[in-house]
Design a protein around this motif. Structure first.
Motif, PDB file in Angstrom:
ATOM      1  N   ARG A   9       0.749  -1.146  -0.053  1.00 15.96           N
ATOM      2  CA  ARG A   9       0.042  -0.079   0.098  1.00 15.96           C
ATOM      3  C   ARG A   9       1.074   1.335   0.041  1.00 15.96           C
ATOM      4  O   ARG A   9       1.648   1.520   0.687  1.00 15.96           O
ATOM      5  CB  ARG A   9      -0.969  -0.096   1.087  1.00 15.96           C
ATOM      6  CG  ARG A   9      -1.946   1.073   1.072  1.00 15.96           C
ATOM      7  CD  ARG A   9      -3.340   0.750   2.202  1.00 15.96           C
ATOM      8  NE  ARG A   9      -3.041   0.270   3.502  1.00 15.96           N
ATOM      9  CZ  ARG A   9      -3.745   0.011   4.107  1.00 15.96           C
ATOM     10  NH1 ARG A   9      -5.215  -0.198   3.571  1.00 15.96           N
ATOM     11  NH2 ARG A   9      -3.477  -0.303   5.616  1.00 15.96           N
ATOM     12  N   LEU A  10       0.388   2.049  -1.063  1.00 10.18           N
ATOM     13  CA  LEU A  10       1.313   3.389  -0.987  1.00 10.18           C
ATOM     14  C   LEU A  10       0.567   4.472  -0.250  1.00 10.18           C
ATOM     15  O   LEU A  10      -0.594   4.385  -0.102  1.00 10.18           O
ATOM     16  CB  LEU A  10       1.406   3.878  -2.576  1.00 10.18           C
ATOM     17  CG  LEU A  10       2.080   3.075  -3.354  1.00 10.18           C
ATOM     18  CD1 LEU A  10       1.772   3.051  -4.924  1.00 10.18           C
ATOM     19  CD2 LEU A  10       3.625   3.450  -3.151  1.00 10.18           C
ATOM     20  N   PRO A  11       1.389   5.544   0.450  1.00 11.43           N
ATOM     21  CA  PRO A  11       0.674   6.613   1.098  1.00 11.43           C
ATOM     22  C   PRO A  11       0.028   7.301  -0.005  1.00 11.43           C
ATOM     23  O   PRO A  11       0.092   7.391  -1.111  1.00 11.43           O
ATOM     24  CB  PRO A  11       2.007   7.749   1.398  1.00 11.43           C
ATOM     25  CG  PRO A  11       2.975   6.512   1.485  1.00 11.43           C
ATOM     26  CD  PRO A  11       2.822   5.575   0.254  1.00 11.43           C
ATOM     27  N   LEU A  12      -0.988   8.013   0.626  1.00 12.19           N
ATOM     28  CA  LEU A  12      -2.025   8.704  -0.324  1.00 12.19           C
ATOM     29  C   LEU A  12      -1.385  10.047  -0.675  1.00 12.19           C
ATOM     30  O   LEU A  12      -1.311  10.349  -1.945  1.00 12.19           O
ATOM     31  CB  LEU A  12      -3.311   9.432   0.483  1.00 12.19           C
ATOM     32  CG  LEU A  12      -4.153   8.348   0.753  1.00 12.19           C
ATOM     33  CD1 LEU A  12      -5.421   8.816   1.776  1.00 12.19           C
ATOM     34  CD2 LEU A  12      -4.646   7.228  -0.088  1.00 12.19           C
ATOM     35  N   VAL A  13      -0.504  10.695   0.040  1.00 14.14           N
ATOM     36  CA  VAL A  13       0.370  12.007  -0.283  1.00 14.14           C
ATOM     37  C   VAL A  13       1.542  11.902   0.492  1.00 14.14           C
ATOM     38  O   VAL A  13       1.523  11.638   1.717  1.00 14.14           O
ATOM     39  CB  VAL A  13      -0.580  13.249   0.066  1.00 14.14           C
ATOM     40  CG1 VAL A  13       0.222  14.410  -0.236  1.00 14.14           C
ATOM     41  CG2 VAL A  13      -2.177  13.169  -0.624  1.00 14.14           C
ATOM     42  N   SER A  14       2.564  12.293  -0.128  1.00 13.78           N
ATOM     43  CA  SER A  14       3.836  12.555   0.688  1.00 13.78           C
ATOM     44  C   SER A  14       4.509  13.915  -0.151  1.00 13.78           C
ATOM     45  O   SER A  14       4.536  13.958  -1.073  1.00 13.78           O
ATOM     46  CB  SER A  14       4.821  11.351   0.248  1.00 13.78           C
ATOM     47  OG  SER A  14       4.529  10.217   0.828  1.00 13.78           O
ATOM     48  N   VAL A  15       4.531  14.741   1.084  1.00 16.06           N
ATOM     49  CA  VAL A  15       5.242  16.090   0.654  1.00 16.06           C
ATOM     50  C   VAL A  15       6.745  16.000   1.176  1.00 16.06           C
ATOM     51  O   VAL A  15       6.761  15.725   2.636  1.00 16.06           O
ATOM     52  CB  VAL A  15       4.403  17.311   1.387  1.00 16.06           C
ATOM     53  CG1 VAL A  15       5.132  18.672   0.937  1.00 16.06           C
ATOM     54  CG2 VAL A  15       2.997  17.325   0.760  1.00 16.06           C
ATOM     55  N   TYR A  16       7.712  16.241   0.316  1.00 14.70           N
ATOM     56  CA  TYR A  16       9.096  16.409   0.823  1.00 14.70           C
ATOM     57  C   TYR A  16       9.436  17.830   0.985  1.00 14.70           C
ATOM     58  O   TYR A  16       9.080  18.881   0.506  1.00 14.70           O
ATOM     59  CB  TYR A  16       9.740  15.596  -0.283  1.00 14.70           C
ATOM     60  CG  TYR A  16       9.561  14.388  -0.311  1.00 14.70           C
ATOM     61  CD1 TYR A  16      10.492  13.278   0.565  1.00 14.70           C
ATOM     62  CD2 TYR A  16       8.613  13.584  -0.930  1.00 14.70           C
ATOM     63  CE1 TYR A  16      10.017  11.885   0.746  1.00 14.70           C
ATOM     64  CE2 TYR A  16       8.209  12.228  -0.815  1.00 14.70           C
ATOM     65  CZ  TYR A  16       8.988  11.487  -0.059  1.00 14.70           C
ATOM     66  OH  TYR A  16       8.539  10.022  -0.147  1.00 14.70           O
ATOM     67  N   ALA A  17      10.650  17.830   1.387  1.00 14.95           N
ATOM     68  CA  ALA A  17      11.255  19.150   2.214  1.00 14.95           C
ATOM     69  C   ALA A  17      11.703  19.941   0.906  1.00 14.95           C
ATOM     70  O   ALA A  17      11.911  21.136   0.966  1.00 14.95           O
ATOM     71  CB  ALA A  17      12.599  18.763   2.939  1.00 14.95           C
ATOM     72  N   ASP A  18      11.857  19.331  -0.391  1.00 15.13           N
ATOM     73  CA  ASP A  18      12.460  20.034  -1.606  1.00 15.13           C
ATOM     74  C   ASP A  18      11.197  20.446  -2.143  1.00 15.13           C
ATOM     75  O   ASP A  18      11.311  21.338  -3.340  1.00 15.13           O
ATOM     76  CB  ASP A  18      13.462  19.407  -2.303  1.00 15.13           C
ATOM     77  CG  ASP A  18      12.657  18.187  -2.944  1.00 15.13           C
ATOM     78  OD1 ASP A  18      11.759  17.606  -2.554  1.00 15.13           O
ATOM     79  OD2 ASP A  18      13.442  17.496  -3.782  1.00 15.13           O
ATOM     80  N   GLY A  19      10.007  20.223  -1.897  1.00 15.66           N
ATOM     81  CA  GLY A  19       8.569  20.719  -2.478  1.00 15.66           C
ATOM     82  C   GLY A  19       8.056  19.713  -3.516  1.00 15.66           C
ATOM     83  O   GLY A  19       7.002  20.028  -4.109  1.00 15.66           O
ATOM     84  N   ARG A  20       8.602  18.422  -3.609  1.00 16.75           N
ATOM     85  CA  ARG A  20       7.923  17.292  -4.248  1.00 16.75           C
ATOM     86  C   ARG A  20       6.917  16.736  -3.687  1.00 16.75           C
ATOM     87  O   ARG A  20       6.922  16.676  -2.187  1.00 16.75           O
ATOM     88  CB  ARG A  20       9.097  16.105  -4.153  1.00 16.75           C
ATOM     89  CG  ARG A  20      10.265  16.280  -5.637  1.00 16.75           C
ATOM     90  CD  ARG A  20      11.077  15.235  -5.363  1.00 16.75           C
ATOM     91  NE  ARG A  20      11.725  15.258  -4.137  1.00 16.75           N
ATOM     92  CZ  ARG A  20      12.586  14.251  -3.773  1.00 16.75           C
ATOM     93  NH1 ARG A  20      12.982  13.234  -4.653  1.00 16.75           N
ATOM     94  NH2 ARG A  20      13.514  14.313  -2.675  1.00 16.75           N
ATOM     95  N   VAL A  21       5.812  16.592  -4.314  1.00 18.27           N
ATOM     96  CA  VAL A  21       4.563  16.027  -3.925  1.00 18.27           C
ATOM     97  C   VAL A  21       4.389  14.671  -4.833  1.00 18.27           C
ATOM     98  O   VAL A  21       3.822  14.846  -5.711  1.00 18.27           O
ATOM     99  CB  VAL A  21       3.428  16.844  -3.895  1.00 18.27           C
ATOM    100  CG1 VAL A  21       1.995  16.288  -3.328  1.00 18.27           C
ATOM    101  CG2 VAL A  21       3.557  18.036  -3.250  1.00 18.27           C
TER     102      VAL A  21
END
Length: 291
Positions: free
Chosen positions: A70-82
């Motif tokens: 199962r994958l996360p629904l949303v992942s927001v990273y420190a460099d701005g990747r979503v």
């Protein structure tokens, strides 16, 4: 597309996150008082792969291989990747590969979202109630700021009924506010492109005939020998992680397969769930604690 690093240094940004985030009520687990300093040990990390915000499902009445893949629904990273999972074709069986997408937002938007998470109720120990439902996944929302990690795990965030007598008016209001924030995060992937993982996990279990004859003919497995290392010995779920040329060969074959395709390796047939690893993940060990 390959991952891009270094759009910003994470320490200055996370210092700003710490300044903008709102600490929770005094006494809640993992939450400092307003007078506590933002220390180096409280920060999320020092590189672009640090997760600032994540929304994922936990539990529910699903098979073990689904939990591991199962994958996360949303992942927001420190460099701005979503990174989100995009739409897929409504066919059965579905494509073997998930439609992972990556979008970009500015560092300032990441900072603002981290602050909004606190305003939406993402504070360890917050009360969202326990609805009268069974076998429904919970939604785990996590934010990391200079104050440390805050998370809430809400059962049936989308499924609970407005007239559920198990929930107070305060519970319902808190759920509505959090759901609005989660929906906003999910919408960040609207302007995106395919995510190219540097590593892919193949979650393997012995293949069984599904009875609908939709899996097609067995396909020779193009990577290292299956099934790999055990993830869940009791359920017979194993994992094999591939990178480089081996990963490219596996992805090329998987792009022509579906979720019921039988894969032949070492004289046996296997069902395989393909799980691209995210920037903060490495190897099958990343999936061992999936629930």
């Amino acid at each position: 597309m390959t991952r891009t690093r270094g759009l910003l240094t994470a320490i200055p940004m996370l210092m700003l996150l710490g300044a903008c985030a709102q600490p929770g009520a005094a006494g809640s687990a993992g939450e400092p008082s307003s007078g506590d300093p933002v220390t180096e040990s409280a920060r999320a990390g020092t590189d672009a792969d640090a997760v600032v915000l994540r929304v994922q499902y936990r539990g529910g009445f699903v098979p073990p291989q689904f939990l591991a893949g199962r994958l996360p629904l949303v992942s927001v990273y420190a460099d701005g990747r979503v990174i989100t999972e995009g739409p897929t074709t409504l066919i059965y069986p579905g494509p073997a590969l998930p439609n992972l997408q990556v979008a970009r937002i500015t560092p300032e938007e990441v900072t603002q979202l981290a602050a909004e998470a606190g305003e939406a109720g993402v504070k360890t120990g917050a009360d969202f109630g326990q609805p009268n439902v069974a076998d429904i996944p919970s939604t785990l929302v996590t934010v990391v700021t200079g104050y440390g990690k805050q998370s809430v795990d809400v059962v049936a965030l989308n499924e609970a009924q407005p007239d559920d007598s198990s929930l107070t008016a305060a519970n319902q209001a808190a759920r509505k506010k959090l759901k609005t924030f989660v929906d906003k995060l999910a919408g960040l992937g609207a302007d995106s492109q395919p995510y190219a993982a540097e590593e892919v996990a193949a979650i393997a279990r012995p293949w069984t005939e599904p009875g609908d004859d939709l899996g097609g003919k067995p396909v020779t497995w193009p990577g290292p020998q299956l099934p790999g290392e055990a993830l869940n010995s009791d359920a017979g779920v194993n994992c094999l992680a591939v990178t480089g040329a081996e990963k490219d060969a596996v992805l090329a074959a998987a792009a022509k397969a579906n979720q019921q395709t039988p894969w032949e390796s070492a004289g046996k047939q296997w069902s395989v769930t393909f799980r691209p690893l995210l920037p903060d993940e490495s190897g099958c060990e990343s999936l061992r604690s999936a629930e």
